[in-house]
Structures are given as C-alpha cells and as structure tokens.
Design a protein around this motif. Structure first.
Motif, PDB file in Angstrom:
ATOM      1  N   SER A 149       0.832  -1.212   0.000  1.00  0.00           N
ATOM      2  CA  SER A 149       0.000   0.000   0.000  1.00  0.00           C
ATOM      3  C   SER A 149       0.859   1.251   0.000  1.00  0.00           C
ATOM      4  O   SER A 149       0.601   2.204  -0.747  1.00  0.00           O
ATOM      5  CB  SER A 149      -0.927   0.009   1.226  1.00  0.00           C
ATOM      6  OG  SER A 149      -1.865  -1.032   1.157  1.00  0.00           O
ATOM      7  N   LYS A 150       1.888   1.244   0.838  1.00  0.00           N
ATOM      8  CA  LYS A 150       2.772   2.404   0.932  1.00  0.00           C
ATOM      9  C   LYS A 150       3.485   2.653  -0.393  1.00  0.00           C
ATOM     10  O   LYS A 150       3.577   3.798  -0.864  1.00  0.00           O
ATOM     11  CB  LYS A 150       3.799   2.165   2.045  1.00  0.00           C
ATOM     12  CG  LYS A 150       4.690   3.358   2.333  1.00  0.00           C
ATOM     13  CD  LYS A 150       5.597   3.072   3.521  1.00  0.00           C
ATOM     14  CE  LYS A 150       6.488   4.271   3.840  1.00  0.00           C
ATOM     15  NZ  LYS A 150       7.377   3.990   4.992  1.00  0.00           N
ATOM     16  N   GLU A 151       3.969   1.591  -1.039  1.00  0.00           N
ATOM     17  CA  GLU A 151       4.687   1.746  -2.296  1.00  0.00           C
ATOM     18  C   GLU A 151       3.748   2.204  -3.413  1.00  0.00           C
ATOM     19  O   GLU A 151       4.134   2.998  -4.274  1.00  0.00           O
ATOM     20  CB  GLU A 151       5.356   0.428  -2.686  1.00  0.00           C
ATOM     21  CG  GLU A 151       6.315   0.582  -3.840  1.00  0.00           C
ATOM     22  CD  GLU A 151       7.254  -0.605  -3.988  1.00  0.00           C
ATOM     23  OE1 GLU A 151       7.826  -0.750  -5.092  1.00  0.00           O
ATOM     24  OE2 GLU A 151       7.409  -1.377  -3.028  1.00  0.00           O
ATOM     25  N   ILE A 152       2.508   1.711  -3.407  1.00  0.00           N
ATOM     26  CA  ILE A 152       1.531   2.132  -4.407  1.00  0.00           C
ATOM     27  C   ILE A 152       1.254   3.622  -4.283  1.00  0.00           C
ATOM     28  O   ILE A 152       1.200   4.350  -5.283  1.00  0.00           O
ATOM     29  CB  ILE A 152       0.225   1.321  -4.261  1.00  0.00           C
ATOM     30  CG1 ILE A 152       0.441  -0.106  -4.764  1.00  0.00           C
ATOM     31  CG2 ILE A 152      -0.925   1.979  -5.025  1.00  0.00           C
ATOM     32  CD1 ILE A 152      -0.698  -1.050  -4.447  1.00  0.00           C
ATOM     33  N   LEU A 153       1.095   4.104  -3.046  1.00  0.00           N
ATOM     34  CA  LEU A 153       0.826   5.528  -2.837  1.00  0.00           C
ATOM     35  C   LEU A 153       2.016   6.379  -3.279  1.00  0.00           C
ATOM     36  O   LEU A 153       1.846   7.447  -3.875  1.00  0.00           O
ATOM     37  CB  LEU A 153       0.496   5.790  -1.366  1.00  0.00           C
ATOM     38  CG  LEU A 153      -0.868   5.277  -0.892  1.00  0.00           C
ATOM     39  CD1 LEU A 153      -0.988   5.405   0.624  1.00  0.00           C
ATOM     40  CD2 LEU A 153      -2.001   6.047  -1.570  1.00  0.00           C
ATOM     41  N   VAL A 154       3.231   5.915  -2.982  1.00  0.00           N
ATOM     42  CA  VAL A 154       4.424   6.653  -3.400  1.00  0.00           C
ATOM     43  C   VAL A 154       4.493   6.723  -4.922  1.00  0.00           C
ATOM     44  O   VAL A 154       4.759   7.783  -5.508  1.00  0.00           O
ATOM     45  CB  VAL A 154       5.700   5.989  -2.828  1.00  0.00           C
ATOM     46  CG1 VAL A 154       6.945   6.578  -3.484  1.00  0.00           C
ATOM     47  CG2 VAL A 154       5.769   6.190  -1.316  1.00  0.00           C
ATOM     48  N   LYS A 155       4.244   5.590  -5.587  1.00  0.00           N
ATOM     49  CA  LYS A 155       4.270   5.568  -7.044  1.00  0.00           C
ATOM     50  C   LYS A 155       3.162   6.437  -7.627  1.00  0.00           C
ATOM     51  O   LYS A 155       3.344   7.100  -8.650  1.00  0.00           O
ATOM     52  CB  LYS A 155       4.131   4.130  -7.549  1.00  0.00           C
ATOM     53  CG  LYS A 155       5.410   3.313  -7.446  1.00  0.00           C
ATOM     54  CD  LYS A 155       5.220   1.921  -8.011  1.00  0.00           C
ATOM     55  CE  LYS A 155       6.542   1.163  -8.050  1.00  0.00           C
ATOM     56  NZ  LYS A 155       7.450   1.695  -9.079  1.00  0.00           N
TER      57      LYS A 155
END
Length: 503
Positions: free
Chosen positions: A459-465
């Motif tokens: 989830s965190k990586e998706i939001l960053v991307k």
C-alpha cells in the motif's frame, strides 16, 4: 456466513497470526488466500523459518481440519505418504491402502523437501494436487484437500516431472530469517505461550466463498493489464503456463469476493507478484512491472514524459542558430574546478573559481534573456568597456551590423505542421492520464485500506508511485506549455519576435 462476517473472520485470523509470526504478513496472506481458493503454496527458504509451524497453524483455523506433515527423501515410499497396504484387502486379492491419517484424507498438508519426491510417489501426488483424486486400488476416491504447503531449501533441478510438480504450486514465497532486531528478540527472549488460533473457518465457509467467486466478473482494465503483463513477461523470457493463468484469475475472484467487491478491480492484481515468478531473482522485476501497471490502470507516465522531452528537444534543435560570436552574461556564473597545483597557496587547492555563463546559440541566449531581462552581456573575449556591458538588444544590433546575423526564431511551415500534430497527440494522452489520476485520487487510499489482501508495504509503495505519477503529470504539462510557446507565432517565451529585431 455473510460476506462481511467472513471478511471480519479473515481479518481476525490475520491479526492473530501477524502478532505471533513476525515479518510473515505476505506469507500469512498467501496461506489464507491459498486455503480459500483451493490452491497450493511453496515456501522456499532455509530450515528454522517457521514454515512447518505456519502450515500447521493455518490448518488449525479449519474446524475439524485434518493435517498431514511429512519430510520427503529420495528413498521415501508411497506407504509413508498415502498409507500402508490393507492386509484385509490383500486377503481378498485386492490392492488397497489404509489412507486414514495420511495425505488422501488431509485438508491441509505440509510436504517438506517436496522436490525430493521420487517417481513412485510423483504420479499419484500430481493427481492429488491437481484433480483432488486418489487412485486407491480399483477405487478412485475424492480427496478433501484444500492446500498443500510445499517447503524446500532449493528449487528443483531441470527435470520434466519436477517442473510439472513445481507448476502446481501457484503461490510462491521466499522465506528468510527474521531481519529486525526487536522482532528477533521477541522470538528468542520472551516466553510466549504456544499459539492457538481462536478464530475458526468451517469447510462450508470455504466452499461457499469458492462458489460465489465463480460468477465474479473481471473489470476490463484488469484484462488489459494482464494482457500487457503476459507480453512483457514473454519478452523477458518468463513463461507462465495457461493453467497457471486460469488459476490466477480464480484466485483474484476469490480475493475480491472476500473483500465484498462486485468485480475484480485492478488493485487486486498486486497479488500476482507472488504467483508469476519461477526464480527468486525475477521477483523484483515482476513486482515493479505489476505495480507500474496497477497505478492508473497501467498508464505509463514515464514513457509519455520521455516522448514529450524528445519532442521538445527536437523543436529546440530546429530552432537553434549558432551565434557568430560567444556571448557571456555578466551576472551569471558557473563553477569551474581549478587544478590542485594551479594556485600559489596550498590552502586554496581544490577551491572553485567563478566563470561567466556563456552562450553559443541564439535560442539559449533568448531563453536566458526572457528569464533575466535586466542582465547585461559581454561579447566575444573582449571584457572591456566596449563590449562588456551590453543589453540584449545591443548584442542583437551588433550581430546584425558586424555579421549580418538576424534572430529568426521560427520554424519552416512543414516542420511546424508536423510538430503541431505530434503536440496535439501528446496533449490528448496527457489529458487522458490526468483524468484517470484525478478520478482515483480521492478513492485510492480508501480502496487500499479496505482491501485486506494488500500488505502495508505494498500500500505504501503504491501511494508513493501514485504521487510520483501525479508529479510527472505536472512536469509533462509544463514541458508541453514550453513546446506550445515554441510553436506559437509570433510569441516565443512570451517575448514578441519583433522586440528582438533591430532596425
């Protein structure tokens, strides 16, 4: 059990397991989803990483579930896995095994060193894994098996039979030792009681969700993403069998059904990162491909950004005129490194000396002038009073008088039309991207929060991307504005061409 009740039950199980099994969130998710979808899971890693314990505890979440565990070697016999021969059956000249307590009666099984299975076990094992059938003499019996946990320290060697066995394990995880010190200390120093899962699932619950998932529609953008992934994987020499793709879609349907969704949406595609790799070194490549396509439905802002930059550079190249003499700005400097031995005192060694910012083409000079209209310039190598403090207009006048040079910053008709067409195409693509990103901006965090199968790290990586794509869109829009300014006539960089022509 209603869908909401089942989802809450799964959440409770996940929380219980995560509190006990440190740094195993992805494996817990995969184990539960494998159980619910009736698929098998491979845990690849060294001994002592709680693979056996995790599998046995997952089995304990099933009310009345039977668990079978065995360590295979190349010398293992079918009796050890499928049960001993029945002496009573032999008295009747019949071949039959006593299967109670063995693999054919298990709901969950853990087979350690799964790839050590020999040919005497392998054929029956493949039938059990794929068809849930066991040929017990003349009788073909149904096997109640939901999932087999395969554990191994290494991948199988090149062997057609073992490759077929490997392909049966849809979920694949590389399990490592605990990495964070606080989690390791909790494991080795605290005398925690043995973990007993308190939340249970019934066999009926599992069958009910599998039945509901069969009718789950798949969103068109998911189909598009999967088609694109399949092409990219083939281009990277990663081949996924047709059977695996079929099973993958079924897993996505089950995951969506548990979440209470009405269709399979693209965020669920994140789960494919645990089902597509053959070798551990492929994991990060596949994960990046999946996350890039999941964000904004697979829209590639990086590629669009590069296309826009290429067009801008091409327009600049057509517009550039080489200046007949070097021009230096009197107020702008760039740093130039001096050789260490070039100064008298060693305490100045390595220091930088100021150097005037210079221009050798008309477009860069004009752009600098529009940004800093009050700056003055020096012409050529003469830094004296004659050529050392000139306005931009005076530089243009001297070029005209000395060299007959005119600032003609306009494109040929043919080039202009070609660039305008490409610009319009890129602008359409940008508007399409912007629309997609804006539509999902408000819903993205909520979507990730309510999807119980997406880990916190994912989830965190998706939001960053996602935020990086948003930044890309603003940058792309800025570059397109710059291109539009270059293509418009008579204005370039908000400066009238007539202003820089000298009578």
């Amino acid at each position: 059990m209603k869908i909401l009740e089942l989802k809450n039950t799964i959440l409770n199980i996940k929380q219980e397991f995560s509190a006990y099994f440190k740094e195993r969130d992805a494996e817990i998710n995969g184990s539960l989803l494998a159980l619910l979808s009736g698929e098998h899971i491979l845990l690849l890693g060294p001994p002592g990483t709680a693979k056996t314990l995790l599998a046995s505890k997952i089995c304990e979440t099933i009310e009345g579930g039977n668990f079978f565990h065995y360590l295979l070697t190349r010398f293992s016999t079918p009796e050890e896995v499928f049960g001993p021969l029945s002496l009573k059956a032999l008295e009747r000249d019949e071949f039959s095994r006593r299967v109670e307590g063995y693999l054919p009666t298990a709901h969950i099984a853990l087979l350690d060193e799964i790839f050590k299975a020999n040919s005497s076990i392998l054929n029956s094992l493949l039938t059990v894994l794929n068809e849930r059938k066991y040929h017990n003499g003349k009788e073909v019996m149904d096997v109640p098996l939901f999932s087999v946990f395969g554990a191994s320290n290494e991948l199988p060697e090149e062997d057609e039979s073992l490759e077929a066995l490997y392909d049966r394990f849809l979920f694949r995880y590389s399990v490592d030792y605990i990495q964070h010190e606080e989690n390791l200390e909790a494991l080795i120093f605290e005398n925690a009681e043995d973990f007993l899962p308190s939340t249970k699932l019934s066999v009926e619950n599992i069958k009910e969700i599998q039945k509901k998932a069969k009718e789950m529609p798949v969103d068109p953008e998911v189909r598009t993403i999967i088609r694109g992934l399949r092409r990219e994987l083939k281009n990277s020499n990663i081949f996924v069998s047709d059977r695996r793709w079929k099973k993958i879609i079924n897993v996505l349907r089950v995951a969506s059904a548990v979440n209470g969704h009405t269709s399979v949406d693209r965020m669920t595609v994140v789960l494919l990162q645990h089902m597509l790799w053959d070798l551990p070194e492929q994991k990060e490549t596949i994960r990046k491909l999946i996350l890039d396509r999941v964000i904004s439905g697979g829209t590639d802002t990086g590629k669009l950004k590069q296309n826009v930059l290429d067009l801008r550079n091409s327009v600049y190249s057509c517009l550039q005129q080489e200046l007949p003499d070097l021009v230096s700005c009197n107020k702008c400097f760039e740093e130039e490194k001096k050789p260490a031995g070039g100064l008298k005192s060693s305490r100045f060694a390595g220091m930088t000396a100021p150097k005037k910012l210079t221009f050798n083409n008309a477009l860069d000079l004009l752009k600098h002038h529009t940004e800093f209209p009050s700056h003055t310039y020096s012409l050529g190598l003469d830094y004296g009073n004659t050529n050392g403090s000139l306005t931009f207009e005076t530089v243009a006048e001297q070029f005209r008088r000395r060299y007959g040079f005119e600032f003609k910053l306009s494109l040929d008709y043919g080039d202009k039309k070609l660039y305008e067409k490409e610009y319009e195409h890129l602008e359409e693509r940008l508007n399409y991207f912007r629309k997609h990103v804006q539509e999902e901006e408000k819903a993205l965090e909520e979507t990730l929060r309510e999807n119980i199968w997406i880990s916190g790290q994912d989830s965190k990586e998706i939001l960053v991307k996602y935020h990086s794509k948003n930044t890309d869109i603003y940058e792309i829009a800025g570059h397109l504005n710059e291109i539009r300014a270059l293509l418009e006539k008579p204005k370039i960089f908000d400066v009238e061409i007539e202003e820089i022509k000298v009578a």
